[in-house]
Design an enzyme around this catalytic site. Structure first.
Site, PDB file in Angstrom:
ATOM      1  N   ALA A  94      84.569  -6.520 -14.541  1.00 32.10           N
ATOM      2  CA  ALA A  94      85.742  -7.525 -13.891  1.00 32.10           C
ATOM      3  C   ALA A  94      86.968  -6.837 -14.189  1.00 32.10           C
ATOM      4  O   ALA A  94      86.986  -6.004 -15.105  1.00 32.10           O
ATOM      5  CB  ALA A  94      85.657  -9.059 -14.805  1.00 32.10           C
ATOM      6  N   ASP A 132      71.088  -1.353 -18.428  1.00 30.59           N
ATOM      7  CA  ASP A 132      72.648  -1.497 -18.419  1.00 30.59           C
ATOM      8  C   ASP A 132      72.824  -1.617 -19.672  1.00 30.59           C
ATOM      9  O   ASP A 132      72.564  -2.617 -20.566  1.00 30.59           O
ATOM     10  CB  ASP A 132      73.046  -2.656 -17.550  1.00 30.59           C
ATOM     11  CG  ASP A 132      74.428  -3.173 -17.871  1.00 30.59           C
ATOM     12  OD1 ASP A 132      75.443  -2.290 -17.494  1.00 30.59           O
ATOM     13  OD2 ASP A 132      74.818  -4.179 -18.461  1.00 30.59           O
ATOM     14  N   TYR A 192      77.424 -14.256  -8.751  1.00 31.84           N
ATOM     15  CA  TYR A 192      76.904 -15.492  -9.840  1.00 31.84           C
ATOM     16  C   TYR A 192      76.653 -16.568  -8.741  1.00 31.84           C
ATOM     17  O   TYR A 192      77.517 -16.934  -7.749  1.00 31.84           O
ATOM     18  CB  TYR A 192      78.133 -16.067 -10.545  1.00 31.84           C
ATOM     19  CG  TYR A 192      78.378 -14.868 -11.714  1.00 31.84           C
ATOM     20  CD1 TYR A 192      77.845 -15.007 -12.846  1.00 31.84           C
ATOM     21  CD2 TYR A 192      79.720 -14.096 -11.537  1.00 31.84           C
ATOM     22  CE1 TYR A 192      78.057 -14.315 -13.932  1.00 31.84           C
ATOM     23  CE2 TYR A 192      79.854 -13.378 -12.660  1.00 31.84           C
ATOM     24  CZ  TYR A 192      79.227 -13.325 -13.746  1.00 31.84           C
ATOM     25  OH  TYR A 192      79.583 -12.519 -14.930  1.00 31.84           O
ATOM     26  N   TYR A 203      90.108  -7.070 -23.958  1.00 28.54           N
ATOM     27  CA  TYR A 203      89.081  -7.809 -23.128  1.00 28.54           C
ATOM     28  C   TYR A 203      88.065  -6.754 -22.777  1.00 28.54           C
ATOM     29  O   TYR A 203      87.088  -7.160 -22.600  1.00 28.54           O
ATOM     30  CB  TYR A 203      90.116  -8.369 -22.022  1.00 28.54           C
ATOM     31  CG  TYR A 203      89.221  -9.014 -20.874  1.00 28.54           C
ATOM     32  CD1 TYR A 203      88.606  -9.969 -21.303  1.00 28.54           C
ATOM     33  CD2 TYR A 203      89.237  -7.956 -19.931  1.00 28.54           C
ATOM     34  CE1 TYR A 203      87.599 -10.821 -20.277  1.00 28.54           C
ATOM     35  CE2 TYR A 203      87.930  -8.844 -18.823  1.00 28.54           C
ATOM     36  CZ  TYR A 203      87.176  -9.798 -19.039  1.00 28.54           C
ATOM     37  OH  TYR A 203      86.369 -10.459 -18.077  1.00 28.54           O
ATOM     38  N   LYS A 206      69.806  -9.135 -12.912  1.00 26.99           N
ATOM     39  CA  LYS A 206      70.610  -8.499 -13.897  1.00 26.99           C
ATOM     40  C   LYS A 206      70.691  -9.499 -15.061  1.00 26.99           C
ATOM     41  O   LYS A 206      71.304 -10.551 -14.870  1.00 26.99           O
ATOM     42  CB  LYS A 206      72.033  -7.864 -13.488  1.00 26.99           C
ATOM     43  CG  LYS A 206      72.590  -7.302 -14.412  1.00 26.99           C
ATOM     44  CD  LYS A 206      73.867  -6.484 -13.935  1.00 26.99           C
ATOM     45  CE  LYS A 206      74.673  -6.010 -15.190  1.00 26.99           C
ATOM     46  NZ  LYS A 206      75.388  -6.926 -16.096  1.00 26.99           N
ATOM     47  N   THR A 229      73.399 -11.879 -11.238  1.00 26.01           N
ATOM     48  CA  THR A 229      73.682 -12.030 -12.924  1.00 26.01           C
ATOM     49  C   THR A 229      72.908 -13.206 -13.168  1.00 26.01           C
ATOM     50  O   THR A 229      73.357 -14.347 -12.772  1.00 26.01           O
ATOM     51  CB  THR A 229      75.092 -11.778 -13.111  1.00 26.01           C
ATOM     52  OG1 THR A 229      75.468 -10.689 -13.004  1.00 26.01           O
ATOM     53  CG2 THR A 229      74.988 -12.261 -14.757  1.00 26.01           C
ATOM     54  N   ARG A 239      76.608   6.477 -22.843  1.00 28.64           N
ATOM     55  CA  ARG A 239      77.713   6.947 -23.265  1.00 28.64           C
ATOM     56  C   ARG A 239      77.839   8.595 -23.015  1.00 28.64           C
ATOM     57  O   ARG A 239      78.846   9.246 -22.756  1.00 28.64           O
ATOM     58  CB  ARG A 239      78.311   6.578 -24.619  1.00 28.64           C
ATOM     59  CG  ARG A 239      78.584   5.123 -24.705  1.00 28.64           C
ATOM     60  CD  ARG A 239      79.683   4.798 -24.101  1.00 28.64           C
ATOM     61  NE  ARG A 239      80.094   3.241 -24.657  1.00 28.64           N
ATOM     62  CZ  ARG A 239      79.516   2.480 -23.831  1.00 28.64           C
ATOM     63  NH1 ARG A 239      78.465   2.545 -22.667  1.00 28.64           N
ATOM     64  NH2 ARG A 239      79.839   1.024 -23.961  1.00 28.64           N
ATOM     65  N   ARG A 278      81.865   0.467 -19.274  1.00 27.76           N
ATOM     66  CA  ARG A 278      82.965   0.701 -19.940  1.00 27.76           C
ATOM     67  C   ARG A 278      83.725   2.207 -19.886  1.00 27.76           C
ATOM     68  O   ARG A 278      84.701   2.286 -19.483  1.00 27.76           O
ATOM     69  CB  ARG A 278      83.129   0.242 -21.421  1.00 27.76           C
ATOM     70  CG  ARG A 278      82.756  -1.209 -21.696  1.00 27.76           C
ATOM     71  CD  ARG A 278      82.669  -1.451 -22.952  1.00 27.76           C
ATOM     72  NE  ARG A 278      82.739  -2.932 -23.484  1.00 27.76           N
ATOM     73  CZ  ARG A 278      81.511  -3.729 -23.450  1.00 27.76           C
ATOM     74  NH1 ARG A 278      80.553  -2.830 -23.272  1.00 27.76           N
ATOM     75  NH2 ARG A 278      81.468  -5.089 -23.461  1.00 27.76           N
ATOM     76  N   SER A 322      82.097  -6.294  -8.738  1.00 28.26           N
ATOM     77  CA  SER A 322      81.834  -7.873  -9.429  1.00 28.26           C
ATOM     78  C   SER A 322      82.388  -8.831  -8.437  1.00 28.26           C
ATOM     79  O   SER A 322      83.563  -8.663  -7.846  1.00 28.26           O
ATOM     80  CB  SER A 322      82.596  -7.615 -10.783  1.00 28.26           C
ATOM     81  OG  SER A 322      82.687  -9.041 -11.409  1.00 28.26           O
ATOM     82  N   HIS A 343      74.557  -8.252 -21.047  1.00 29.19           N
ATOM     83  CA  HIS A 343      75.745  -8.102 -20.442  1.00 29.19           C
ATOM     84  C   HIS A 343      76.766  -7.462 -21.355  1.00 29.19           C
ATOM     85  O   HIS A 343      77.810  -7.872 -21.749  1.00 29.19           O
ATOM     86  CB  HIS A 343      76.133  -9.736 -20.584  1.00 29.19           C
ATOM     87  CG  HIS A 343      76.974 -10.351 -19.395  1.00 29.19           C
ATOM     88  ND1 HIS A 343      76.403 -10.976 -18.246  1.00 29.19           N
ATOM     89  CD2 HIS A 343      78.331  -9.831 -19.268  1.00 29.19           C
ATOM     90  CE1 HIS A 343      77.601 -11.232 -17.580  1.00 29.19           C
ATOM     91  NE2 HIS A 343      78.703 -10.628 -18.120  1.00 29.19           N
ATOM     92  N   GLN A 362      77.726  -7.886  -7.138  1.00 34.29           N
ATOM     93  CA  GLN A 362      77.145  -8.642  -8.156  1.00 34.29           C
ATOM     94  C   GLN A 362      77.680 -10.087  -7.802  1.00 34.29           C
ATOM     95  O   GLN A 362      78.674 -10.481  -7.715  1.00 34.29           O
ATOM     96  CB  GLN A 362      77.814  -8.118  -9.494  1.00 34.29           C
ATOM     97  CG  GLN A 362      77.376  -9.058 -10.577  1.00 34.29           C
ATOM     98  CD  GLN A 362      78.417  -9.851 -10.856  1.00 34.29           C
ATOM     99  OE1 GLN A 362      79.530  -9.983 -10.451  1.00 34.29           O
ATOM    100  NE2 GLN A 362      77.902 -11.311 -11.564  1.00 34.29           N
ATOM    101  N   SER A 415      69.383  -5.787 -19.446  1.00 37.67           N
ATOM    102  CA  SER A 415      71.020  -6.009 -19.583  1.00 37.67           C
ATOM    103  C   SER A 415      71.052  -7.225 -20.635  1.00 37.67           C
ATOM    104  O   SER A 415      70.576  -8.193 -20.359  1.00 37.67           O
ATOM    105  CB  SER A 415      71.755  -6.017 -18.440  1.00 37.67           C
ATOM    106  OG  SER A 415      73.066  -6.287 -18.981  1.00 37.67           O
TER     107      SER A 415
END
Length: 340
Positions: A74, A268, A123, A19, A213, A149, A272, A292, A101, A237, A121, A235
């Protein structure tokens, strides 16, 4: 960061790892976010004189130790029992900024109580009264900006989750920011009819800076500025929405040109390594968001793991800047990056 990802895979439930790690469709965009950085090469300058390296960055009223912001992601309690609270403690220890988030498994009030500098962030949902109440919670908690977002009129299709049958959080975990005044946890309702009027509504609802975003097209970047946003986040996403969308880095130059310095631009997706941050800044970003890798640090070491990941990334950036003859982020210019 590859080692951090391998370590996280080793300790996480495979369903939860997939996920957090997965993307939409065949994950072409997820892969391309990283490969876009791999396609770039840095062209160093030499004999640039003394001066040391100063990474401090001012962003929407916040002074950062480095131009790195933790992206909104999330369900951190899938990675660690303390979830977003542990993430926030690690971000605070690293001197960073956390974007909390809407889908956090720890309430924004409890995340902010760690003392970390936070954005929120958001929605915008069809129930504007509930959305306004959530904005008020973020303001009261001390969040310094809202990150709206705008790339999710519908949810992305995630093959890994479908394969595992992962549709609900494990027992005991909920999206704490979706509790209403009666204590009931609502479902997140994505508004398919959201338009630019949402920015005006949000402006009238809050005094906080508002960033959008999910911008990839230059025309949308111009519209965002015309509608009074305080920042634009380039971004896709994290490759979790439209598979086949352009990589964030490839979209960045067009957005930067469209914004033309009127508001900050963040990138975004795919960052890495410290040299990736350098490439993004040289391509025109004012800062990057990192998602991540922070989760991989959280999974292995909680707050200490988050701090370690962020510290390593910033140290790598400082080292790379020294090697290209740049003393400050503003010294990173497009001529330092090429695509062979």
């Amino acid at each position: 960061m590859r080692e951090a990802e391998r370590g996280a895979r080793a300790v996480l439930d495979p369903v939860h790892f997939d996920y957090l790690a997965g993307g939409a469709g065949e994950e072409r965009t997820l892969t391309d976010n990283e490969e876009a950085f791999a396609r770039r090469r840095v062209v160093p300058r030499v004999l640039r004189g003394p001066g040391g390296t100063d990474l401090t960055t001012d962003l929407c009223g916040v002074r950062l130790a480095a131009p790195v912001v933790v992206a909104p992601t999330a369900f951190h309690r899938l990675a660690h029992p303390d979830g977003e609270a542990a993430t926030a403690r690690g971000v605070r220890a690293a001197g960073g900024l956390l974007t909390v988030s809407t889908m956090s498994t720890v309430a924004v009030e409890d995340v902010a109580a760690t003392g970390a500098t936070t954005w929120f962030q958001l929605y915008v949902q069809p129930d504007r009264a509930f959305t306004a109440a959530l904005v008020a919670r973020a303001e009261a908690a001390g969040c310094r900006a809202l990150v709206l977002t705008v790339d999710s009129p519908v949810r992305g299709r995630h093959a890994r989750d479908a394969r595992h049958g992962f549709t609900d959080l494990p027992a005991g975990l909920v999206c704490e920011n979706l509790r209403d005044a009666d204590g009931r946890v609502r479902d997140l309702v994505v508004d398919p009819d959201l338009g630019w009027d949402a920015v005006a509504w949000l402006r009238a609802t809050t005094t906080l800076p508002v960033l959008v975003k999910g911008v990839l097209h230059p025309a949308d970047a111009r519209l965002a500025v015309e509608h009074g946003v305080d920042g634009v986040v380039v971004s896709n996403h994290g490759g979790r929405q439209l598979d086949g969308a352009v990589s964030s880095l490839d979209a960045l130059p067009g957005v930067v040109a469209a914004v033309d310095g009127r508001v900050p631009v963040l990138l975004d997706g795919g960052v890495r390594r410290g040299v990736d941050v350098l490439v993004a800044l040289a391509t025109g970003a004012d800062a990057v968001m990192v998602g991540r890798p922070v989760l991989w640090g959280l999974a292995q070491g909680g707050a200490d793991g988050v701090r370690s990941v962020l510290t390593e990334l910033v140290d790598e950036l400082a080292h790379a800047m020294a090697l290209v003859g740049a003393h400050r982020p503003r010294d990173l210019t497009p001529d330092l990056v090429t695509v062979p």
